[in-house]
Write an enzyme that holds these catalytic residues in place. Structure first.
Site, PDB file in Angstrom:
ATOM      1  N   ASP A   1       0.812  -1.217   0.000  1.00  0.00           N
ATOM      2  CA  ASP A   1       0.000   0.000   0.000  1.00  0.00           C
ATOM      3  C   ASP A   1       0.847   1.270   0.000  1.00  0.00           C
ATOM      4  OD1 ASP A   1      -2.077  -1.761   0.292  1.00  0.00           O
ATOM      5  OD2 ASP A   1      -2.942  -0.793   2.052  1.00  0.00           O
TER       6      ASP A   1
ATOM      7  N   HIS B   1       3.695  -2.373   3.068  1.00  0.00           N
ATOM      8  CA  HIS B   1       3.777  -1.029   2.487  1.00  0.00           C
ATOM      9  C   HIS B   1       5.112  -0.875   1.771  1.00  0.00           C
ATOM     10  CE1 HIS B   1       0.817  -0.782   5.736  1.00  0.00           C
ATOM     11  NE2 HIS B   1       0.268   0.214   5.063  1.00  0.00           N
TER      12      HIS B   1
END
Ligand code: NI
Length: 318
Positions: free
Chosen positions: A131, A271
């Site tokens: 992400d 991430h």
């Protein structure tokens, strides 16, 4: 700098309807995530989690149940109709059960494969997701995945797409899936439906103009979307069953340990904006592939008919 990204996602842990899932206020962690040694460094966490409390859980009711029955799924308008329900997703046939333990020769983990060529009804699959990018470490992650014959899904943020158009093109070229993580990572629950649509449509347009591909899944920042918003957005939603807490630990070993616990059907949250996360990917890929797991995109994991308004990713293949 996308301040608030990571802590926001952390707040969404409250959405995870799994035994052992933490409440936003709890200091404990999900049962499937080890206590990371680097926890003490997570001083930024609480300060940036603006809505980790009461607002977040409101949307849980519409999420897909682990067996995919989507019993709480939204109003009839977003249901494709019971009669058209894909048969294979519910109960595995004998052959599927057989195949689940051992990959067929043509889909051996670690071999480069064209996107979409893995049948996750027959072999073990895990979807790694990244992400908040793309960013400075995205290319490193891409190189790792490509060299290992692995794929992943990148939930991109619009402002980052705008800043790194070349990386977005590289992601698609490498066979990765792009998901939509909103234009600038706000808490969507406080926005009007028109604003919510705009948050996602801007990313769709930007990504499409760059790559020709429109993201299929959306992942709201913080996982936060009200039930009404979910029901009216008419998009499949992607959550996660394994939260590596990489944003919090910023620790390579802790991230490796957490992600390597993924089991068939899991969606793993990471991430690609953190160097420690990028550095963890080679060993994560190695560990999972050693267990006969194929690393695939979310579309491959879920199959060809994700349903609008349904949240996928609670640890088992929907
Ligand atoms: Ni995020």
């Amino acid at each position: 700098m996308l301040a608030g990204c990571a802590p926001s996602d952390a707040g969404s842990r409250a959405l995870t309807p799994q035994p052992g899932a933490v409440s936003p206020s709890a200091s404990s962690q999900p049962s499937d995530v080890p206590a990371p040694s680097g926890t003490g460094s997570a001083s930024t966490a609480p300060t940036e989690g603006p809505t980790s409390g009461s607002g977040t859980p409101s949307g849980t009711g519409t999420d897909a149940t682990p067996d995919g029955s989507a019993s709480g799924s939204p109003s009839a308008s977003s249901k494709p109709g019971a009669s058209s329900k894909p048969a294979p997703s519910g109960k595995p046939s004998p052959s599927q059960t057989e195949g689940s333990g051992k990959p067929s020769p043509s889909t051996k983990p670690g071999q480069p494969l064209p996107a979409g060529s893995v049948n996750c009804a027959k072999v073990k699959c895990v979807a790694l997701t990244f992400d908040d990018g793309p960013g400075p470490y995205t290319q490193q992650v891409l190189d790792t995945l490509e060299s290992a014959g692995a794929r992943a899904t990148f939930f991109v943020v619009g402002t980052q797409v705008k800043a790194h158009p070349g990386l977005v093109k590289a992601q698609v070229k490498a066979g990765m899936e792009l998901g939509n993580h909103s234009w600038d990572h706000p808490n969507l629950e406080g926005l009007s439906m028109a604003q919510v649509r705009r948050e996602f449509s801007r990313v769709d347009q930007e990504v499409k103009s760059l790559t020709g591909v429109t993201p299929r899944f959306v992942r709201p920042p913080e996982g936060a979307l009200t039930k009404t918003q979910k029901n009216t957005l008419h998009r499949p939603l992607a959550y996660w069953g394994v939260d590596t807490l990489d944003w919090k630990t910023r620790n390579k070993e802790a991230t490796i340990k957490a992600a390597s616990k993924a089991k068939a059907g899991d969606i793993v949250l990471m991430h690609d904006i953190h160097p420690q996360s990028a550095a963890a990917v080679p060993q994560i890929v190695k560990n999972l592939q050693a267990k006969g797991i194929h690393l695939v995109t979310i579309s491959e994991l879920i199959g060809s008919h994700p349903k609008d308004g349904v949240g996928y990713g609670w640890g088992k293949r929907p």
